[in-house]
Design a protein around this motif. Structure first.
Motif, PDB file in Angstrom:
ATOM      1  N   PHE A  58       0.902  13.317 -10.316  1.00  0.00           N
ATOM      2  CA  PHE A  58       1.652  14.485 -10.507  1.00  0.00           C
ATOM      3  C   PHE A  58       2.098  14.933 -11.760  1.00  0.00           C
ATOM      4  CE2 PHE A  58       1.791  14.838  -5.624  1.00  0.00           C
ATOM      5  CZ  PHE A  58       0.589  15.533  -5.641  1.00  0.00           C
ATOM      6  N   LEU A 102       2.669   9.775  -7.413  1.00  0.00           N
ATOM      7  CA  LEU A 102       3.547  10.757  -7.947  1.00  0.00           C
ATOM      8  C   LEU A 102       3.236  10.860  -9.679  1.00  0.00           C
ATOM      9  CD1 LEU A 102       7.129   9.650  -6.911  1.00  0.00           C
ATOM     10  CD2 LEU A 102       6.002  11.825  -6.843  1.00  0.00           C
ATOM     11  N   LEU A 137       0.741   3.900  -3.122  1.00  0.00           N
ATOM     12  CA  LEU A 137       0.379   5.353  -2.825  1.00  0.00           C
ATOM     13  C   LEU A 137       1.350   6.288  -3.240  1.00  0.00           C
ATOM     14  CD1 LEU A 137      -1.113   7.762  -1.131  1.00  0.00           C
ATOM     15  CD2 LEU A 137       0.426   7.096   0.829  1.00  0.00           C
ATOM     16  N   LEU A 138       2.703   5.753  -3.128  1.00  0.00           N
ATOM     17  CA  LEU A 138       3.725   6.542  -3.723  1.00  0.00           C
ATOM     18  C   LEU A 138       3.770   6.678  -5.187  1.00  0.00           C
ATOM     19  CD1 LEU A 138       6.006   7.898  -2.392  1.00  0.00           C
ATOM     20  CD2 LEU A 138       7.500   5.732  -3.080  1.00  0.00           C
ATOM     21  N   VAL A 158      -1.627   9.565   7.124  1.00  0.00           N
ATOM     22  CA  VAL A 158      -0.799   9.299   5.871  1.00  0.00           C
ATOM     23  C   VAL A 158      -1.444   8.279   5.179  1.00  0.00           C
ATOM     24  CG1 VAL A 158       1.432   8.329   5.060  1.00  0.00           C
ATOM     25  CG2 VAL A 158       1.472  10.164   7.035  1.00  0.00           C
ATOM     26  N   LEU A 159      -2.143   7.376   5.791  1.00  0.00           N
ATOM     27  CA  LEU A 159      -2.688   6.252   4.972  1.00  0.00           C
ATOM     28  C   LEU A 159      -3.768   6.834   4.157  1.00  0.00           C
ATOM     29  CD1 LEU A 159      -2.037   3.185   7.253  1.00  0.00           C
ATOM     30  CD2 LEU A 159      -0.940   3.659   5.108  1.00  0.00           C
ATOM     31  N   MET A 185       7.561  13.237   0.353  1.00  0.00           N
ATOM     32  CA  MET A 185       7.406  13.418  -1.168  1.00  0.00           C
ATOM     33  C   MET A 185       6.471  14.661  -1.352  1.00  0.00           C
ATOM     34  SD  MET A 185       8.263  11.441  -3.130  1.00  0.00           S
ATOM     35  CE  MET A 185       9.222  10.073  -3.390  1.00  0.00           C
ATOM     36  N   PHE A 186       5.634  15.226  -0.501  1.00  0.00           N
ATOM     37  CA  PHE A 186       4.731  16.211  -0.609  1.00  0.00           C
ATOM     38  C   PHE A 186       5.283  17.380  -0.097  1.00  0.00           C
ATOM     39  CE2 PHE A 186       2.444  12.238  -0.423  1.00  0.00           C
ATOM     40  CZ  PHE A 186       1.870  12.291  -1.622  1.00  0.00           C
ATOM     41  N   LEU A 205       6.979   8.916   3.210  1.00  0.00           N
ATOM     42  CA  LEU A 205       5.645   9.559   2.344  1.00  0.00           C
ATOM     43  C   LEU A 205       5.423  10.887   2.227  1.00  0.00           C
ATOM     44  CD1 LEU A 205       3.342   6.313   2.616  1.00  0.00           C
ATOM     45  CD2 LEU A 205       4.737   7.135   0.479  1.00  0.00           C
ATOM     46  N   SER A 245       0.643  -1.252   0.094  1.00  0.00           N
ATOM     47  CA  SER A 245       0.100   0.023  -0.048  1.00  0.00           C
ATOM     48  C   SER A 245       0.965   1.241  -0.101  1.00  0.00           C
ATOM     49  CB  SER A 245      -1.046   0.089   1.119  1.00  0.00           C
ATOM     50  OG  SER A 245      -0.241   0.232   2.526  1.00  0.00           O
ATOM     51  N   PHE A 246       2.033   1.298   0.621  1.00  0.00           N
ATOM     52  CA  PHE A 246       3.013   2.481   0.569  1.00  0.00           C
ATOM     53  C   PHE A 246       3.604   2.422  -0.962  1.00  0.00           C
ATOM     54  CE2 PHE A 246       4.459   1.940   5.209  1.00  0.00           C
ATOM     55  CZ  PHE A 246       3.361   3.108   5.501  1.00  0.00           C
ATOM     56  N   GLY A 286       7.641   4.288   6.195  1.00  0.00           N
ATOM     57  CA  GLY A 286       6.503   4.908   5.402  1.00  0.00           C
ATOM     58  C   GLY A 286       6.086   6.194   6.016  1.00  0.00           C
ATOM     59  N   TYR A 287       6.010   6.458   7.294  1.00  0.00           N
ATOM     60  CA  TYR A 287       5.799   7.317   8.124  1.00  0.00           C
ATOM     61  C   TYR A 287       6.451   8.568   7.609  1.00  0.00           C
ATOM     62  CZ  TYR A 287       4.445  10.623  12.143  1.00  0.00           C
ATOM     63  OH  TYR A 287       4.288  11.498  12.696  1.00  0.00           O
TER      64      TYR A 287
END
Lengths: 349, 583
Positions: free
Chosen positions: A45, A42, A37-38, B446-447, B344-345, B341, A33-34, B337-338
């Motif tokens: 975008f 991305l 999501l990544l 985040v999730l 990235m933003f 992720l 899932s990470f 992940g925490y």
């Protein structure tokens, strides 16, 4: 043989008892899932088309000047607000009445000068991203328009292809699901099993139970085989679980048999590597450390060449495979043989 | 000093376990890694190679498509090509300049990929003319301006209570961050192949063309990848720390230390210190190597602490090596992940500063970081690490270290120690666990960015409520299940009120300090801004529901009581943000 199975059964029992397998599956779910999501985040975008299935609010964009650009803006998804002076536009921008200001010089599309646009965006604000996504299309159309006037001067002919009723669909999702997600899901269990076999073996050494086992009628090679067998067998089982889960989401996975075979072959190689390290070093901390060090270049190389195991699974699952893929599957299987022979030699020492 | 002596022992022991053979082997592996990454950086990744099968009749077009590895290209005559199309083995058939495709997911993806490949090829050719005025006639300069931020998430109504808060509009100072504009002349003409490869598969490589087709949101991809290097020393050294703790448990060598006059917390900190220092030294080396700012170490310190403390707790509670490995991998995956992720933003949404790594990325991009931001993103890390260490130290004793208790009973043991040692334990337990709730809720945020915003908010509310109710009632559960008091209605009511009040007061104190940073996001408001009396009643009611549930259903049905409390809690929160959901 009987003793090997006995050891394997015992190890399986402790895996199920300690619920380590459950934790393993949760870990894999998190990784998946990470990464989705990544990548999806991305990709959206860099490819605004990917976001088109979400209906987005129209962004208010202040336009100063404009010229021929205006007709492209009018057709697009942004709501233009016209200003005669930059100062007024920036005032409204600061009061949150508009989300961006686009300044276009009064240049002629047919002219010789580079047309330099200036875009004012709110810093660290999702609105800025929204405007970027929505402005991209009209600006690109404008670029194409200007280029179509100017490029003939240098006798440039673009490659032209024609298609009926284009279903404008982005390839991002398809390529992510088959190229990244499915290989990642089916191979992670193999990487986990390599660490698992190290724990199974070093635990016996450190708790000094290996000596007890060895005085029993079970031979060392049977112990080793039993533990490796458990670590390998659970890999295709987990891989199959993931494939089933993915299929539930109506994503067709082809060549499941070959994929499971390839995953098992990879698992055999990785588990053998783990076992060799564990038998050689006998210390859990050192063995796990070395194994993680091996994993880094291994992970870096999963997309190194066209026929890497990850790419093979990508093509097999997307039904893009021919005989070439099967040949490489055989090659990887053959690779396991010398490693197994080496493991046998290590265990005799 | 007890701590330093133990540190010295620990250092000697770990360095002894590194034989010369191990060092040689790891050097070999590091060199191998270097070679592989060098190869990758030069040749790029091969993702989706040979994914699409294409038949063309024009050999020139075949040459164009062969610049993209995604295509397996075949050349055929026209009739033959039509036949191949009918058979359906090929995703795309191009006859002359006319494309035929199938109505399948794969075929339409192939069409899009083909479109992109042709565009890339054309662009490469245009570049080779070396005449930007005619080939790339439109350029964009982006200027980012700081302004008071309105509500973050897309198409969501403002919350009534926050709307009223008037915000002083600051005068904006334009800060220029232009996309790099390359100089018109002296750019050598690259071949088509070079350009296609340069822009390879990795998105966000250095942009030199600031034209509309290269106009993308500011994702600091390169800096994030760079910051990823920091995680390796942290990860490896935390592994060694936990291994050392487990080894002592397995070989029962720790018994002697426990019998000595040194207190458990001195033992634990003494053991932890050398690993922490080593981490900082390695991260300092990396910082110098990548030419970073020394402040990065200050930002990374709480991250290092977090990994070490969770590794410590993992080593204490696990029963076997396998269990330890999985707990550690689970923790590292969640933590990474925490941390990464949100990074990235970095330039996209303020909420990204919930991760310290965002601040590192900002420093890498030469942007300033304020003290307030530092506190906001690192305070949870400091508090959670201390808390985790504290609960670990509580069970750093013979009966927990050298027995095969289950993870759950060890955790309950450590709660029991807390309750026995601290006055008004239920009141303070809820308060002490708040940083944990806070971090967990941030992970949920985040999730939730993964889901459509409306569902995301609802699921977030359920999870957040569950987490809060769990933390408030877990002490009561410990008291009842361990028979520390009589299970009576009176006691249940009292415990519920105590725990609820403690949590409420702690929450308000902490949130007042840190929430300011994300208070203008919808998520922030769910986390506790509002009128004070209603949340107070809510927290007490929720906990009392759980507590009474345990009284009447029995502690065996703890989960059911917890669900009941969660339902009450989330119903209130859902009502609070009804405007967002249904407006």
């Amino acid at each position: 043989m009987g003793n090997t199975l006995l050891i394997a059964k015992k190890e399986m029992g402790s895996l199920l008892h300690e619920k380590t397998l459950v934790l393993a599956i949760i870990i894999q779910l998190l990784i998946a899932s990470f990464s989705s999501l990544l990548v999806i985040g991305l990709a959206s975008f860099f490819d605004p088309g990917a976001l088109s299935r979400y209906d987005m609010e129209k962004a208010n964009v202040g336009i100063v000047g404009g010229g021929e650009l205006i007709q492209f803006i009018e057709k697009s998804n942004v709501k233009p607000v016209y200003y005669s002076e930059l100062k007024h536009a920036l005032d409204d921008f600061n009061n949150n009445r508009i989300d961006a200001v686009l300044v276009a010089p009064p240049a002629d599309a047919g002219g010789n000068e580079i047309i330099e646009l200036t875009l004012y965006l709110p810093k660290s604000d999702i609105k800025g991203t929204l405007v970027t996504l929505q402005l991209k299309k009209p600006l690109e159309e404008y670029e194409d328009f200007v280029r179509s006037l100017r490029a003939p001067r240098i006798r440039f002919e673009p490659v032209r292809l024609y298609v009926d009723g284009t279903p404008k669909k982005t390839s991002t999702y398809f390529e992510f699901i088959y190229g990244v997600l499915i290989p990642l899901l089916v191979f992670t269990p193999a990487f986990i099993s390599g660490g698992l076999v190290i724990d199974m073996l070093t635990e016996e050494y450190e708790r000094k139970t290996m000596d007890l086992l060895l005085v029993s009628p079970v031979s060392f090679s049977e112990i080793l085989n039993g533990k490796m067998l458990t670590a390998v067998v659970i890999v295709p089982m987990q891989a199959f679980l993931w494939i089933a889960l993915v299929s539930l989401n109506s994503i067709a996975v082809h060549n499941i048999g070959s994929i499971l075979l390839l995953v098992s072959v990879t698992a055999v190689i990785i588990v053998l590597l783990g076992a060799i390290i564990a038998v050689k070093y006998k210390d859990r901390a050192i063995s796990q450390y070395l194994y993680s060090l091996i994993l880094i270049p291994l992970f870096l190389s999963v997309y190194l060449y066209a026929n890497s195991p990850f790419n093979l699974v990508a093509r097999l699952s997307a039904d893009a495979a021919g005989t070439e893929e099967l040949i490489f599957l055989g090659l990887y299987a053959a690779l396991a043989v010398p490693i197994y022979i080496y493991a046998k030699r290590v265990q005799k020492q | 000093m007890g701590i330093l002596t133990i540190s010295r022992w620990e250092l000697r022991r770990t360095s002894l376990s590194f034989s010369r053979k191990t060092i040689a082997f790891s050097l070999l592996l590091i060199i191998l890694t270097g070679f592989v990454s060098l190869y990758v950086s030069q040749n790029g990744f091969h993702i989706n190679d040979g994914m699409y099968r294409v038949v063309v009749t024009d050999p020139a077009l075949a040459a164009v498509l062969k610049t993209d590895y995604k295509f397996k290209v075949y050349i055929a005559q026209e009739e033959q090509a039509n036949e191949l199309y009918e058979r359906g083995d090929f995703d795309i058939v191009v006859i002359g300049d006319k494309i035929r495709y199938h109505r399948s997911e794969k075929s339409s993806s192939a069409l899009d990929a083909l479109d992109k490949a042709v565009q890339k090829y054309d662009e490469a050719r245009l570049l080779s003319y070396n005449d930007l005025n005619n080939t790339f006639p439109v350029w964009i300069t982006v200027k980012n301006i700081e302004r008071e931020q309105a509500f973050g998430p897309l198409s969501i109504q403002k919350l009534p209570e926050i709307e009223q808060a008037s915000r002083a509009t600051e005068t904006a100072v334009p800060t220029e961050t232009p996309i790099e504009v390359s100089v018109n002349d002296k750019s050598p003409a690259p071949s088509a192949r070079e350009v296609t490869e340069a822009k390879g598969v990795l998105p966000g490589k250095e942009k030199t063309l600031a034209t509309p087709s290269h106009f993308n949101p500011p994702v600091p991809f390169k800096s994030v990848v760079l910051s990823f290097i920091f995680i390796f020393p942290v990860f490896f050294i935390a592994q060694f720390f936990s291994a050392s703790i487990t080894q002592e448990r397995v070989r029962r060598r720790g018994e002697l230390l426990l019998a000595s006059p040194v207190s458990p917390w001195q033992i634990v900190f003494g053991k932890l210190l050398p690993y922490l220092l080593l981490m900082l030294v390695l991260m300092g080396g990396i910082t110098i190597y990548i030419g970073g700012n020394p402040w990065m170490l200050v930002i990374l310190l709480p991250v290092a602490l977090m990994f070490l403390s969770t590794a410590f707790l993992g080593a204490i509670i696990s029963r076997s090596f396998k269990e330890l490995t999985f707990i550690l991998v689970f923790l590292s995956v969640t933590l990474s992940g925490y941390i990464f992720l949100p990074a990235m933003f970095t330039n996209i949404h303020v909420i990204s500063i919930i991760s310290p790594m965002t601040l590192v990325v900002r420093l890498l991009e030469n942007e300033p970081v304020s003290i307030g931001e530092y506190i906001f993103s690192t305070l949870p890390f400091y508090l959670v690490s201390l808390l985790v260490l504290m609960f670990g130290i509580f069970i750093y004793r013979e009966e927990d270290l050298f027995t095969q208790k289950t993870i759950k009973s060890k955790l309950l043991d450590s709660l029991q120690v807390f309750i026995e040692r601290i006055p008004a334990p239920l009141f303070f337990l809820g308060m002490a666990l708040i940083p944990l709730v806070y971090s967990a809720q941030l992970i949920f945020i985040v999730l939730m960015f993964n889901l459509p915003i409306r569902y995301g908010v609802v699921i977030f509310i359920l999870l957040a409520a569950f987490m809060e109710e769990l933390v408030k009632s877990v002490g009561i559960y410990t008291v009842f299940s361990r028979r520390m008091t009589g299970i009576t209605t009176r006691n249940a009511l009292k415990a519920g009120i105590y725990a609820g009040t403690g949590f409420f007061i702690g929450e308000k104190l902490i949130l007042m300090a840190v929430i300011a940073g994300i208070a203008n996001s919808v998520f922030g408001s769910v986390m506790g801004i509002g009128l004070l009396i209603f949340p107070f009643i809510l927290h007490v009611t929720g906990t009392t529901v759980a507590s009474l549930g345990m009284r009447y259903l029995g502690t065996g049905k703890y989960l059911a009581s917890l669900m009941l409390a969660t339902a009450v809690h989330s119903a209130y929160n859902l009502y609070l943000i009804r405007g967002v959901l249904f407006g």
